[in-house]
Every structure is written in structure tokens, then in C-alpha cells.
Design an enzyme around this catalytic site. Structure first.
Site, PDB file in Angstrom:
ATOM      1  N   LYS A  35     -60.134 -10.335 -46.098  1.00 18.52           N
ATOM      2  CA  LYS A  35     -59.331  -9.972 -44.912  1.00 18.52           C
ATOM      3  C   LYS A  35     -59.713  -8.626 -44.316  1.00 18.52           C
ATOM      4  CE  LYS A  35     -55.570 -11.022 -47.520  1.00 18.52           C
ATOM      5  NZ  LYS A  35     -55.956 -12.071 -48.363  1.00 18.52           N
ATOM      6  N   GLU A  37     -60.353 -18.641 -41.617  1.00 16.17           N
ATOM      7  CA  GLU A  37     -59.085 -19.362 -41.765  1.00 16.17           C
ATOM      8  C   GLU A  37     -58.313 -18.939 -42.999  1.00 16.17           C
ATOM      9  OE1 GLU A  37     -56.203 -20.828 -41.007  1.00 16.17           O
ATOM     10  OE2 GLU A  37     -57.335 -22.209 -39.733  1.00 16.17           O
ATOM     11  N   VAL A  53     -55.329 -15.985 -43.816  1.00 18.55           N
ATOM     12  CA  VAL A  53     -53.872 -16.149 -43.761  1.00 18.55           C
ATOM     13  C   VAL A  53     -53.521 -17.531 -44.311  1.00 18.55           C
ATOM     14  CG1 VAL A  53     -51.838 -16.177 -42.270  1.00 18.55           C
ATOM     15  CG2 VAL A  53     -53.804 -14.752 -41.663  1.00 18.55           C
ATOM     16  N   ALA A  69     -54.196 -19.042 -47.169  1.00 16.35           N
ATOM     17  CA  ALA A  69     -55.244 -19.748 -47.932  1.00 16.35           C
ATOM     18  C   ALA A  69     -55.775 -20.942 -47.143  1.00 16.35           C
ATOM     19  CB  ALA A  69     -54.719 -20.167 -49.301  1.00 16.35           C
ATOM     20  N   LEU A 128     -54.185 -23.313 -45.592  1.00 19.15           N
ATOM     21  CA  LEU A 128     -53.340 -23.868 -44.513  1.00 19.15           C
ATOM     22  C   LEU A 128     -53.997 -23.630 -43.151  1.00 19.15           C
ATOM     23  CD1 LEU A 128     -49.772 -22.644 -45.585  1.00 19.15           C
ATOM     24  CD2 LEU A 128     -50.738 -24.942 -45.849  1.00 19.15           C
ATOM     25  N   ASP A 181     -51.144  -6.464 -48.145  1.00 11.07           N
ATOM     26  CA  ASP A 181     -51.788  -7.760 -47.939  1.00 11.07           C
ATOM     27  C   ASP A 181     -51.069  -8.555 -46.852  1.00 11.07           C
ATOM     28  OD1 ASP A 181     -53.859  -9.579 -48.886  1.00 11.07           O
ATOM     29  OD2 ASP A 181     -52.169 -10.858 -49.422  1.00 11.07           O
ATOM     30  N   LYS A 222     -52.229  -9.718 -43.015  1.00 15.83           N
ATOM     31  CA  LYS A 222     -52.175 -11.111 -42.542  1.00 15.83           C
ATOM     32  C   LYS A 222     -51.455 -11.227 -41.213  1.00 15.83           C
ATOM     33  CE  LYS A 222     -52.395 -13.245 -47.105  1.00 15.83           C
ATOM     34  NZ  LYS A 222     -51.616 -13.754 -48.226  1.00 15.83           N
TER      35      LYS A 222
END
Ligand code: ADP
Ligand code: ASP
Ligand code: MG
Length: 815
Positions: free
Chosen positions: A579, A606, A609, A611, A613, A678, A682
Site C-alpha cells: 500500500k 486491488e 484495500v 484483500a 474483494l 493501515d 486504505k
């Protein structure tokens, strides 16, 4: 009557010559044969080198001569019974002595004329044909030998003499009319002028010798026996997926060979085409393989592109200036100059404005051409009507060839877009009016990539090869490689994607394999790799210059994230779960997005944020379709969700955090999760992807952690501090229970403001029942006003993160 020609590799040594003899003896049972042979493999090159060294007073020509002598003596000793060797060995020695005398002459005089060069080069075929003819005689008494110099007559343009067909055809016809041998062996490549001086037909010219004989004798067949299974769709040494072409027309074969398909010397087709004699290209080492049939037949329903060939060592010379417009005869003068210097023009384009004309020639001719052209136009140059010619070296021509191309639209478009997507810069284009050939000039360093990507596009049923360079093989990386290994076959069959991992690296070791790493054993391969180095890694990726290259960052490392720019600028896609880049300074994030667009290199993240999804992809689609994100509410930390879902009276905060780490739900440094950094990163990435400009320090982060825990400098100290402050966490839990709420770490964005922090979530809130390590995101947009767009599911874990990275790779494959 059939004419067979065996090339250099086919007669490289005694072992190969035995295969040749088998083929010849077998065929001689049915037909009378003329067998034309080349020099042993590399011998012509060695002769050329020896002559050049001798002429430049370098005594090492003697070592080369000794090597040549040994090759031939060795072969002879293995092919001829000992009892019959002595006179033949002395004959070879006599020939070598003669060669030595000539080389000594060059050494003493310090010069090498084209005439002497031809005589020296002729020794390769003289030696090979003598040995092969003697070996054949051992097995086939009714065989003979004829020196081609007595039958093939040329002018005395040494190096590449022109054949006098009238005299040659007559001499060949007369000789064979009175010869009843079942097989006649002849040397290829060599000929003589009308006054009896040795000449040669040009490098690779043994094919031509065979065609001249086939034409003169009206042979039923010309067979070219070589070291590959025919004429391939592209040079098989460069394009692994190339395959033999079963049938091809004379014109197509001529075009391919003119544009570099070395398997056939270009002039070869002319003498047989006139007589409609078919040419078979066959493999000495796999005689049962079908090979290629070259004939007058045009297969009209076949693939429009028959093959792709290329010529290296090209120089482009451009002549331009206002003085060229409308002045008839500029091109005539240009070509006259080049013809006068004996320079072969391989490629021509002229803009319709007539303002400039551009020609392609060999690098070796560049200097002479430049001087001659500038001299010829010196008056116009002095008057500034024409510029001195522009010379660009080290280029390469790539040609698509096919007689049916004229009946298909869009082939050149397809060619250019395929090259463009791989960042191959096209310097010039030419398409003949016959449309049998579309040629482009590109930089030599891109040739391998260009040939492979074009081959893939035109011949491989649209299979696309993706080349992955993977950095980071921890929990997630390991799963990612596992998934590739398991899905490889499915991807090839169903999505037409050939996924290869070309490089792997962890922090200690790295390994590259241009042919794709065998994933079954990747751990031990990497363990035995070279010492890891990010800069060497990048330069190797650049050097390999493979099509559809993707750099995959599966680290959490800041310095790795700083290398993306270098990849994107080389048109190499970047896929990352790291990230740091996207949550760094906005300008850096924006710069990477811009580079991605500018260089046509996807930059996908992708897994930054949620993982695996599909959150970022969804935002992208919302924005692309004209929607506007007004508010985001989310639980974005799988690890914090796991921690707060499992933290209760029976499990201490310390133990739950530890367990989250063991299961791979936290970052290597758990503080990054627990401090909220973290989550802040995100939400920042989602905000930016929604089209807003924001920096990380604009996000309000109210930490629920005691400061002392966050100030620890090692994981060990951090876990100790969690135990020390156990009561702080228990108090938080009690407070939540008292309110009948659950603790959730929530990220929010509304009215241009963002925050992250621990919240007490009541029972009726969609976040209340969020299980395990799940993530949830609610997007409130212009279109999703009352009921938000909701994405929910596992938001952490090695397998889902790996599959998210996988999905990004496949997205690139599907473009
Ligand atoms: P020989 O010594 O038998 O005459 P050459 O080396 O002259 O053989 O020609 C055969 C070689 O041509 C092959 O080994 C291959 O590397 C090269 N080649 C280049 N383009 C093609 C092509 N399109 N099809 C087959 N071979 C090709
Ligand atoms: N021996 C010659 C060369 O190497 C001719 C040939 O092999 O065709 O060029
Ligand atoms: Mg050849």
C-alpha cells in the site's frame, strides 16, 4: 532426377555425415541423385576469420588453420576404413598445404583482395565434398564426384558472383547426359568465372548451387536438407512457439527468405520457379518430419499471414529538405549513387510530400553510403536545400509475409497496435502494392519481443503470454505462486493466457529464467539463486525485454514501492499489494497513475484495500460511468476486525493479537494495523480512487492504543506492552458491553473529511454483525443515495490476498 542439398550442420562431423549417407543411399534406390554439400558447419566462417587475421599480420591464423585441418582429418578417419585412409589423408593434407600457402601470401602481403578471399573460402566446400564423396563410394560404388567450378560459370563479381545461365545450363546438361552414376556429389557455393578464376555465390549460397543444377536438369524435386523441420512461421531460434509451414508458394518463400529467413538463400527460388520444380525443406536429424513444400500453389483459404521474418544490422538513411519537393530525379540520383557503390537497398519509404525519402541498408554499408550521398548532393546541401543525410544505425526490419494478406483488412493495424502495446517504437513502415509483405523498422534491442508478440498475435490462436517478475515470496507470495501453478492449465485452455513466472526474489535471493521458472520446485530454485539486489533485478527485467511483462510486488517494503516508476517507464505493468506507493504523497500517487497512462502500462493494486474483494475495481467503474462518491463508511482492517471479534473475557488482547499474526491477518509489524495507520492508508486510497485529492496527515486518527505500546521498537517489546496495558483493553471492552455495542475500527469519509478510529457499534448497524476477519465498505454516491453500495467479505488472509493479486494479473491478460 532429384537434387538434394545438405547444409553445414548436416555435414558438421562424421556422425552427421553418416546420417546424410543413410538418406542418400535410401533415396538412390528410387532415383538418380545430385547431392550438393556445404562446408562443414562454421568452416566458411573460420576461413574468413583466418584470411582476415593473416591479412592483418596476425599469426593466429595458423591456429585456425590447424583447427580446420583437424576437423577434416578427424571426419575422414571415422568415415573411411583404416586400410584405405592413407592416400585420402595425404590428399587432404595437400589441400590444406595449398590453403596455407594462400594464407601465408595474405600474411606476407598484408592484404586480402575479394578474388583471393573467394579462393580461400572455396576450400570449405572443396574439403567437405571430397570427404563425403569418398565416404559414399565406400557404400555405393556407382557414385561419382564433380567439381561445381567446372559447371557453374559466373562473372567475376567476387563475393557474390552472377551466374551465366546460358553457359552453365549447357555445361550441366552436357555433363549429366554422359554420366550414369546413380549419385553425383558436388560442392555447393563455389563456381568459376569464364576465365577460370574461383568465385562464390554469396554466403549461404549452397542452396543456390542445388537450385541451379535442379533447374538445368529439369529435376523432379529439389530437397534442401537442413537442421530444422522446414521453413517456420518465424525463426525457431528466437520464437520458441514457431512451427513449420506445411505448404507455401514460391513468392511467399522468396519474400520470407529475402527478409531474413536464413533457412533458404533468397536467389534459390529463381532457377526452379521457372521450371515449376517443387522445393522440399527437410530436417536431416528428423527425416520423417514432413517439412515444408514450396511450390506454385497458393493455398487461398489458409491463414493470411504465412510467416514473420526479420533482418538485423539495418541502418536507416533519411534524405530530406525543401529542395526535394517536386524536383524530379532526386530519388533517381540517390539510387544511382547507391548502385554505383554496390550497396543493396533493402527498404524504401517516401512520404507523399516528397519532402523526404528514407532507405534501409546494412550497417556495414552505412559509412560508404553516407559519404557517397552527401557528396552527390553536396551542392544542394551547401545551398541548404537538402540536409546532410540522417543516419540511424542498429535497427532491424520485421516483415509479415503472406500472399492472402491483400484480401484481409486490418492486418497492418493489428501489427502496429500489437507492437505499440509492447512499447516497440516503429521507426518506418513499408507495404508493397502487392501486399505480400508489410515491413516495419524497429530498434534492434526490441527484435525478440516484437517477433514473439507478433507471432503470438498472428499464429497462436490468440494465446497471450504474460511474464511475471515476482518480488516477495512470504505468506501471500507463496500462495500466489501455488495458485498460478494450479491454474496454469485452466488459464491456457479457457482464457488463452500463458502465465509464466520469469523471476522470483525474496530479500536474500533472486532467480531469473527466461523460459519460465519450474514452479513445482521454486523454493529450492530460489534458494540456489543469486544474491538479491533490487537494482540488478530491474536491470535484468529491462534487459530481458519480454512482451507483456508484469512486475508483481508482494512485499510491504517502501524501497520496493519506489521502484515502480522505473518499471512503468519501460512499459512494464505493476501489480502490487503493497500500500505504500498509493498512500504516499499525493503527487507520487498521481505521478504513477499518469506514467501508467502515458506508457500504456497497467498499474493495479486491488489488494491494497479489502484483500481480494473487488473494491477498487468497483470504485473505478462507478467513476468511469459518471457516478460520484459522496460518502464512504467502512471497516477495512481484517486484522482489527478479527482482533475485536475474538477479544472477550476469556481471551486477552495480547493473545488475540498474537493469534491474528500467526494466521497471517496482520502486517509483519502488527503496530501498523493497531495504530490505525493501515486503515488510514486504505481509506486514503479509496478517497483518491474516488477522485479526491488528500494526504495521509489530513485523516483524523484517534488511536485507541496507549502511547507506550505504539512507541515500542520491536515486535517483542510491543507484545510485552500489550500485556502491561491489559486493563486498558479490558476497560474498552467493558464499556462496549455496557452500551450493548461491539467494538469496530471504522474508517469514514464525508464532506471532504476523513477519519479512522474505534467506534461503539449498536445492534442495528450493518457493521454490528461483521464476522471474523471480514471487511465491509458502504459507498454512498449520487446513484446509491439511501441504500449504499455494499461490498463485504473476507478482507485479510494470504489466500484471498493472493487471489486478488491473481485477479489483477488476469485483468492485464484480458486487455
Ligand atoms: P544450412 O547450413 O543447413 O544451410 P542455415 O543455417 O543456413 O542451414 O539455415 C537454417 C537455419 O535458419 C535454422 O537453423 C534457423 O536458425 C534459421 N532460420 C531463420 N529463420 C527461419 C525460418 N523462418 N524457418 C526456419 N529456419 C529459420
Ligand atoms: N559454406 C557457405 C557458407 O557458409 C555456403 C553454405 O553453407 O550455403 O556461407
Ligand atoms: Mg543455408
Amino acid at each position: 532426377m532429384k537434387v538434394l542439398k545438405f547444409g553445414g550442420t548436416s555435414v558438421a562431423n562424421a556422425q552427421n555425415i553418416k546420417l546424410v549417407l543413410d538418406i542418400v543411399i535410401n533415396k538412390a534406390k528410387k532415383d538418380k541423385l545430385v547431392v550438393v554439400v556445404s562446408a562443414f558447419s562454421k568452416v566458411t566462417d573460420l576461413l574468413q576469420l583466418a584470411a582476415a587475421k593473416a591479412a592483418s599480420n596476425d599469426e593466429s591464423f595458423k591456429e585456425i588453420l590447424a583447427e580446420i585441418e583437424k576437423k577434416h582429418l578427424d571426419a575422414l578417419k571415422e568415415l573411411i576404413p583404416v586400410s584405405e585412409q592413407s592416400s585420402l589423408l595425404s590428399h587432404i593434407k595437400r589441400i590444406i598445404n595449398h590453403l596455407e600457402t594462400l594464407l601465408d601470401g595474405c600474411f606476407l602481403l598484408g592484404e586480402l583482395s575479394p578474388r583471393t578471399s573467394d579462393t580461400i573460402l572455396s576450400f570449405g566446400e572443396i574439403l567437405s565434398s571430397y570427404i563425403i564423396a569418398e565416404a559414399l563410394k565406400q557404400n555405393l560404388k556407382n557414385s561419382d564426384y564433380k567439381d561445381s567450378r567446372e559447371l557453374i560459370k559466373t562473372n567475376n563479381q567476387f563475393g557474390k558472383a552472377t551466374v551465366n545461365f546460358e553457359i552453365t545450363n549447357q555445361l550441366i546438361a552436357d555433363y549429366f547426359a554422359s554420366n550414369d552414376a546413380q549419385v553425383v556429389i558436388m560442392p555447393g557455393f563455389i563456381a568459376s568465372s569464364l576465365d577460370g578464376i574461383n568465385t562464390t555465390l554469396g554466403r549461404g549460397g549452397s542452396d543456390y548451387t542445388a537450385a541451379i543444377i535442379a533447374g538445368a536438369l529439369n529435376a523432379s524435386d529439389l530437397e534442401i536438407w537442413t537442421d530444422v523441420n522446414g521453413m517456420f512461421t518465424a525463426n525457431p531460434k528466437i520464437v520458441k512457439q514457431a512451427r513449420p509451414i506445411a505448404t507455401i508458394s514460391y513468392q511467399e518463400a522468396m519474400e520470407l527468405s529475402h527478409f531474413g529467413a536464413k533457412v533458404l538463400y533468397p536467389p534459390t527460388i529463381q532457377p526452379v520457379l521457372r521450371k515449376n520444380i517443387p522445393i522440399h525443406i527437410k530436417n536431416t536429424f528428423e527425416p520423417e518430419a514432413e517439412g515444408t513444400l514450396i511450390s506454385s500453389k497458393i493455398t487461398s483459404n489458409s491463414h493470411p499471414v504465412k510467416g514473420i521474418s526479420h533482418i538485423d544490422n539495418i541502418t536507416l538513411i533519411t534524405l530530406e529538405g525543401s529542395g526535394m519537393i517536386g524536383v524530379s530525379g532526386s530519388s533517381k540520383r540517390l539510387f544511382e549513387v547507391l548502385s554505383h557503390e554496390n550497396i543493396n537497398v533493402i527498404f524504401i519509404t517516401q512520404a507523399s510530400s516528397e519532402h523526404s525519402i528514407c532507405i534501409g541498408i546494412l550497417n556495414a554499408d552505412a559509412e560508404v553510403a553516407e559519404n557517397a550521398i552527401n557528396k552527390a548532393f553536396e551542392i544542394e546541401i551547401a545551398q541548404s536545400k537538402i540536409d546532410p543525410c540522417i543516419v540511424e544505425k542498429n535497427l532491424c526490419i520485421i516483415a509479415l509475409v503472406g500472399q492472402n494478406m491483400k484480401n484481409h483488412q486490418g492486418l497492418s493495424g493489428k501489427m502496429f497496435s500489437t507492437l505499440g502495446k509492447n512499447n516497440v517504437n516503429i521507426r518506418a513502415i513499408a507495404q508493397g502494392a502487392s501486399e505480400r509483405n508489410i515491413s516495419v523498422v524497429i530498434n534492434e534491442r526490441d527484435v525478440k519481443k516484437a517477433l514473439n508478440t507478433l507471432h503470438e498475435r498472428f499464429f497462436e490462436d490468440n494465446i497471450k503470454q504474460l511474464n511475471l517478475f515476482v518480488m516477495g515470496v512470504g505468506n501471500v507470495g507463496e500462495k500466489f505462486i501455488d495458485q498460478i501453478n494450479k491454474q496454469k492449465k485452466f488459464l491456457k485452455e479457457n482464457l488463452k493466457i500463458n502465465l509464466r513466472v520469469v523471476a522470483l526474489s525474496n530479500s536474500r535471493k533472486m532467480h531469473f529464467d527466461e523460459d519460465g521458472i519450474a514452479l513445482k520446485d521454486w523454493q529450492s530454485i530460489l534458494e540456489n539463486g543469486e544474491t538479491a539486489n533490487k537494482e540488478t533485478f530491474i536491470s535484468n527485467v529491462k534487459k530481458l525485454n519480454l512482451r507483456n511483462s508484469i512486475f508483481v510486488d508482494i512485499t510491504a517494503n517502501e524501497s520496493v514501492s519506489k521502484t515502480y516508476e522505473q518499471y512503468l517507464k519501460q512499459n512494464i505493468a505493476v501489480v502490487t499489494c503493497n500500500k505504500i506507493a498509493c498512500s504516499s504523497a499525493y503527487d507520487n500517487y498521481k505521478n504513477l497513475k499518469n506514467l501508467s497512462r502515458q506508457y500504456n502500462a497497467p498499474f493495479l493494486f486491488e489488494t491494497n484495500v479489502g484483500a481480494g474483494l473487488p473494491i477498487i475495481d468497483t470504485v473505478k467503474n462507478l467513476i468511469a460511468s459518471g457516478d460520484k462518491v459522496n460518502k464512504i463508511q467502512a471497516v477495512l482492517s481484517g486484522s482489527l476486525n478479527f482482533i475485536f471479534n475474538n477479544f472477550d473475557e476469556n481471551n486477552s488482547f495480547h493473545d488475540v493479537v498474537k493469534e491474528a499474526g500467526v494466521q497471517g491477518f496482520t502486517e509483519p509489524d502488527p503496530k501498523i494495523d493497531l495504530s490505525g495507520i493501515d486503515v488510514a492508508r486504505k481509506i486514503l486510497i479509496l478517497i483518491r480512487e474516488s477522485g479526491y485529492k488528500m494526504e495521509i496527515d489530513e485523516i483524523d486518527n484517534e488511536s485507541f492504543m496507549p502511547l507506550e505500546c505504539l512507541e515500542t521498537t520491536s515486535n517483542e517489546a510491543f507484545f510485552e506492552s500489550l500485556d502491561k496495558h491489559a486493563s486498558h483493553f479490558v476497560a474498552l471492552l467493558k464499556k462496549a458491553l455496557l452500551k450493548d455495542c461491539r467494538l469496530k475500527y471504522v474508517a469514514q469519509f464525508e464532506n471532504g473529511k476523513a477519519s479512522v478510529g474505534l467506534q461503539f457499534i449498536p445492534k442495528d448497524h450493518p457493521f454490528y454483525n461483521l464476522e471474523g476477519k471480514d471487511n465491509i465498505v458502504l459507498f454512498f454516491t449520487d446513484r446509491y443515495v439511501d441504500q449504499p453500495l455494499l461490498i463485504k467479505g473476507a478482507g485479510a488472509g494470504a489466500a484471498v490476498t493472493a487471489s486478488g493479486i491473481f485477479a489483477d494479473v488476469i485483468r492485464i491478460g484480458n486487455v
